[in-house]
Write a protein that holds these residues in place. Structure first.
Motif, PDB file in Angstrom:
ATOM      1  N   HIS A  50       0.827  -1.206   0.000  1.00 48.21           N
ATOM      2  CA  HIS A  50       0.000   0.000   0.000  1.00 48.21           C
ATOM      3  C   HIS A  50       0.865   1.261   0.000  1.00 48.21           C
ATOM      4  CE1 HIS A  50      -2.597   2.772   2.697  1.00 48.21           C
ATOM      5  NE2 HIS A  50      -2.980   2.931   1.441  1.00 48.21           N
ATOM      6  N   VAL A  51       0.533   2.198  -0.869  1.00 52.38           N
ATOM      7  CA  VAL A  51       1.184   3.506  -0.924  1.00 52.38           C
ATOM      8  C   VAL A  51       0.121   4.570  -1.168  1.00 52.38           C
ATOM      9  CG1 VAL A  51       3.405   2.624  -1.774  1.00 52.38           C
ATOM     10  CG2 VAL A  51       1.659   3.372  -3.419  1.00 52.38           C
ATOM     11  N   TYR A  52       0.522   5.815  -0.973  1.00 55.23           N
ATOM     12  CA  TYR A  52      -0.317   6.961  -1.309  1.00 55.23           C
ATOM     13  C   TYR A  52       0.320   7.656  -2.507  1.00 55.23           C
ATOM     14  CZ  TYR A  52      -1.450   6.181   3.624  1.00 55.23           C
ATOM     15  OH  TYR A  52      -1.778   5.623   4.828  1.00 55.23           O
ATOM     16  N   VAL A  53      -0.416   7.768  -3.592  1.00 56.01           N
ATOM     17  CA  VAL A  53       0.089   8.477  -4.764  1.00 56.01           C
ATOM     18  C   VAL A  53       0.017   9.967  -4.480  1.00 56.01           C
ATOM     19  CG1 VAL A  53      -0.267   8.928  -7.225  1.00 56.01           C
ATOM     20  CG2 VAL A  53      -0.607   6.610  -6.317  1.00 56.01           C
ATOM     21  N   ASP A  54       1.121  10.659  -4.715  1.00 61.58           N
ATOM     22  CA  ASP A  54       1.167  12.100  -4.502  1.00 61.58           C
ATOM     23  C   ASP A  54       0.105  12.784  -5.365  1.00 61.58           C
ATOM     24  OD1 ASP A  54       3.111  14.234  -3.241  1.00 61.58           O
ATOM     25  OD2 ASP A  54       2.629  14.937  -5.279  1.00 61.58           O
ATOM     26  N   ASP A  55      -0.510  13.817  -4.826  1.00 60.81           N
ATOM     27  CA  ASP A  55      -1.589  14.523  -5.525  1.00 60.81           C
ATOM     28  C   ASP A  55      -1.230  14.892  -6.957  1.00 60.81           C
ATOM     29  OD1 ASP A  55      -3.100  14.394  -3.194  1.00 60.81           O
ATOM     30  OD2 ASP A  55      -2.727  16.482  -2.632  1.00 60.81           O
ATOM     31  N   ALA A  56      -0.010  15.313  -7.185  1.00 55.29           N
ATOM     32  CA  ALA A  56       0.413  15.753  -8.519  1.00 55.29           C
ATOM     33  C   ALA A  56       0.452  14.606  -9.532  1.00 55.29           C
ATOM     34  CB  ALA A  56       1.788  16.411  -8.434  1.00 55.29           C
ATOM     35  N   TRP A  57       0.430  13.364  -9.066  1.00 52.75           N
ATOM     36  CA  TRP A  57       0.580  12.205  -9.946  1.00 52.75           C
ATOM     37  C   TRP A  57      -0.677  11.358 -10.083  1.00 52.75           C
ATOM     38  CZ3 TRP A  57       4.562  11.484 -13.108  1.00 52.75           C
ATOM     39  CH2 TRP A  57       5.698  12.264 -12.890  1.00 52.75           C
ATOM     40  N   VAL A  58      -1.731  11.710  -9.393  1.00 53.88           N
ATOM     41  CA  VAL A  58      -2.941  10.885  -9.383  1.00 53.88           C
ATOM     42  C   VAL A  58      -3.496  10.668 -10.788  1.00 53.88           C
ATOM     43  CG1 VAL A  58      -5.340  10.796  -8.599  1.00 53.88           C
ATOM     44  CG2 VAL A  58      -3.533  11.439  -7.008  1.00 53.88           C
ATOM     45  N   GLU A  59      -3.630  11.713 -11.545  1.00 54.83           N
ATOM     46  CA  GLU A  59      -4.199  11.596 -12.891  1.00 54.83           C
ATOM     47  C   GLU A  59      -3.311  10.747 -13.796  1.00 54.83           C
ATOM     48  OE1 GLU A  59      -5.375  14.484 -16.588  1.00 54.83           O
ATOM     49  OE2 GLU A  59      -5.849  15.197 -14.568  1.00 54.83           O
ATOM     50  N   ALA A  60      -2.012  10.955 -13.754  1.00 52.20           N
ATOM     51  CA  ALA A  60      -1.087  10.193 -14.609  1.00 52.20           C
ATOM     52  C   ALA A  60      -1.084   8.704 -14.262  1.00 52.20           C
ATOM     53  CB  ALA A  60       0.331  10.758 -14.488  1.00 52.20           C
ATOM     54  N   VAL A  61      -1.192   8.388 -12.974  1.00 46.77           N
ATOM     55  CA  VAL A  61      -1.195   6.988 -12.544  1.00 46.77           C
ATOM     56  C   VAL A  61      -2.501   6.304 -12.935  1.00 46.77           C
ATOM     57  CG1 VAL A  61      -1.205   5.485 -10.516  1.00 46.77           C
ATOM     58  CG2 VAL A  61       0.482   7.309 -10.698  1.00 46.77           C
ATOM     59  N   VAL A  90       5.135   0.911 -14.169  1.00 42.24           N
ATOM     60  CA  VAL A  90       5.990   2.037 -14.538  1.00 42.24           C
ATOM     61  C   VAL A  90       5.958   2.217 -16.052  1.00 42.24           C
ATOM     62  CG1 VAL A  90       8.342   2.948 -14.507  1.00 42.24           C
ATOM     63  CG2 VAL A  90       7.469   1.669 -12.530  1.00 42.24           C
ATOM     64  N   ARG A  91       5.679   3.445 -16.472  1.00 43.72           N
ATOM     65  CA  ARG A  91       5.688   3.833 -17.883  1.00 43.72           C
ATOM     66  C   ARG A  91       6.576   5.070 -17.998  1.00 43.72           C
ATOM     67  NH1 ARG A  91       0.470   4.119 -16.112  1.00 43.72           N
ATOM     68  NH2 ARG A  91       0.230   6.270 -16.777  1.00 43.72           N
ATOM     69  N   PRO A  92       7.104   5.347 -19.174  1.00 39.13           N
ATOM     70  CA  PRO A  92       7.975   6.520 -19.316  1.00 39.13           C
ATOM     71  C   PRO A  92       7.332   7.810 -18.820  1.00 39.13           C
ATOM     72  CG  PRO A  92       8.146   5.149 -21.272  1.00 39.13           C
ATOM     73  CD  PRO A  92       7.046   4.559 -20.429  1.00 39.13           C
ATOM     74  N   GLU A  93       6.026   7.956 -19.000  1.00 40.86           N
ATOM     75  CA  GLU A  93       5.364   9.193 -18.567  1.00 40.86           C
ATOM     76  C   GLU A  93       5.230   9.295 -17.052  1.00 40.86           C
ATOM     77  OE1 GLU A  93       2.083   6.441 -20.213  1.00 40.86           O
ATOM     78  OE2 GLU A  93       4.119   6.993 -20.749  1.00 40.86           O
ATOM     79  N   LEU A  94       5.603   8.237 -16.320  1.00 39.27           N
ATOM     80  CA  LEU A  94       5.607   8.288 -14.858  1.00 39.27           C
ATOM     81  C   LEU A  94       6.990   8.606 -14.297  1.00 39.27           C
ATOM     82  CD1 LEU A  94       3.224   5.348 -13.852  1.00 39.27           C
ATOM     83  CD2 LEU A  94       2.708   7.787 -14.101  1.00 39.27           C
ATOM     84  N   ASP A  95       7.906   9.022 -15.161  1.00 44.21           N
ATOM     85  CA  ASP A  95       9.249   9.390 -14.696  1.00 44.21           C
ATOM     86  C   ASP A  95       9.154  10.496 -13.652  1.00 44.21           C
ATOM     87  OD1 ASP A  95      12.017   9.594 -14.490  1.00 44.21           O
ATOM     88  OD2 ASP A  95      12.150  11.021 -16.155  1.00 44.21           O
ATOM     89  N   GLY A  96       9.689  10.227 -12.465  1.00 47.18           N
ATOM     90  CA  GLY A  96       9.632  11.187 -11.372  1.00 47.18           C
ATOM     91  C   GLY A  96       8.459  10.966 -10.429  1.00 47.18           C
ATOM     92  N   LEU A  97       7.691   9.905 -10.654  1.00 46.18           N
ATOM     93  CA  LEU A  97       6.532   9.588  -9.813  1.00 46.18           C
ATOM     94  C   LEU A  97       6.888   9.687  -8.334  1.00 46.18           C
ATOM     95  CD1 LEU A  97       3.648   8.368  -9.415  1.00 46.18           C
ATOM     96  CD2 LEU A  97       4.754   6.117  -9.541  1.00 46.18           C
ATOM     97  N   ILE A  98       5.960  10.236  -7.568  1.00 48.40           N
ATOM     98  CA  ILE A  98       6.130  10.352  -6.116  1.00 48.40           C
ATOM     99  C   ILE A  98       5.030   9.549  -5.441  1.00 48.40           C
ATOM    100  CG2 ILE A  98       6.143  11.898  -4.125  1.00 48.40           C
ATOM    101  CD1 ILE A  98       6.975  14.152  -6.107  1.00 48.40           C
ATOM    102  N   VAL A  99       5.456   8.617  -4.576  1.00 47.77           N
ATOM    103  CA  VAL A  99       4.509   7.886  -3.738  1.00 47.77           C
ATOM    104  C   VAL A  99       4.978   7.994  -2.293  1.00 47.77           C
ATOM    105  CG1 VAL A  99       3.767   6.280  -5.549  1.00 47.77           C
ATOM    106  CG2 VAL A  99       5.658   5.648  -4.058  1.00 47.77           C
ATOM    107  N   HIS A 100       4.021   7.986  -1.390  1.00 43.70           N
ATOM    108  CA  HIS A 100       4.306   8.071   0.037  1.00 43.70           C
ATOM    109  C   HIS A 100       3.973   6.719   0.656  1.00 43.70           C
ATOM    110  CE1 HIS A 100       4.490  12.540  -0.126  1.00 43.70           C
ATOM    111  NE2 HIS A 100       3.675  12.330  -1.153  1.00 43.70           N
ATOM    112  N   THR A 101       4.820   6.252   1.552  1.00 46.85           N
ATOM    113  CA  THR A 101       4.557   4.988   2.232  1.00 46.85           C
ATOM    114  C   THR A 101       3.870   5.263   3.562  1.00 46.85           C
ATOM    115  OG1 THR A 101       6.774   4.948   3.198  1.00 46.85           O
ATOM    116  CG2 THR A 101       6.473   3.778   1.117  1.00 46.85           C
ATOM    117  N   PRO A 102       2.958   4.370   3.956  1.00 45.92           N
ATOM    118  CA  PRO A 102       2.258   4.567   5.224  1.00 45.92           C
ATOM    119  C   PRO A 102       3.161   4.304   6.426  1.00 45.92           C
ATOM    120  CG  PRO A 102       1.592   2.503   4.223  1.00 45.92           C
ATOM    121  CD  PRO A 102       2.512   3.177   3.250  1.00 45.92           C
ATOM    122  N   VAL A 103       2.691   4.680   7.593  1.00 41.51           N
ATOM    123  CA  VAL A 103       3.436   4.454   8.829  1.00 41.51           C
ATOM    124  C   VAL A 103       3.722   2.966   9.014  1.00 41.51           C
ATOM    125  CG1 VAL A 103       3.298   4.606  11.351  1.00 41.51           C
ATOM    126  CG2 VAL A 103       2.519   6.506   9.943  1.00 41.51           C
TER     127      VAL A 103
END
Length: 106
Positions: A50-61, A90-103
């Motif tokens: 489980h991860v949290y997709v960073d807000d800036a990447w939600v649409e791309a993911v 992982v796709r080329p357009e996800l280069d730089g993807l940010i995900v957050h891991t839970p506690v």
């Protein structure tokens, strides 16, 4: 090669190379990223990646499939942008993807 940025619950970031076609979970496990376990090996049969997709990447993911949504019921502290990293390819357009891991994982 694309990269994925993993940010842990304390704010520490780990950036790893992620070959296109691999999953975010595979990359995390390969690089010993804390907070991503992947007990089922990517079969979408647990919620230990489980991860949290960073807000800036939600649409791309993109949105999770129904099976993934059902499995997220077993994850700890599910939020609006929770995903199972085994289901993020992982796709080329996800280069730089940010995900957050839970506690912690479930």
């Amino acid at each position: 090669m694309p990269t994925v940025n993993f940010i842990d619950a304390h704010g520490a970031t780990r950036t790893v190379d992620a070959p296109a076609g691999s999953t975010v979970m595979e990359i995390a496990v390969k690089h010993d990223v804390p907070g991503v376990v992947g007990e089922c090996g990517g079969a979408c049969a647990c919620a230990t990646c489980h991860v949290y997709v960073d807000d800036a990447w939600v649409e791309a993911v993109g949105a999770p499939a129904d099976m993934e949504k059902d499995m997220l019921d077993f994850a700890f502290d599910v939020r609006e942008h929770s995903r199972l990293s085994c289901q993020i390819i992982v796709r080329p357009e996800l280069d730089g993807l940010i995900v957050h891991t839970p506690v912690r994982q479930g």
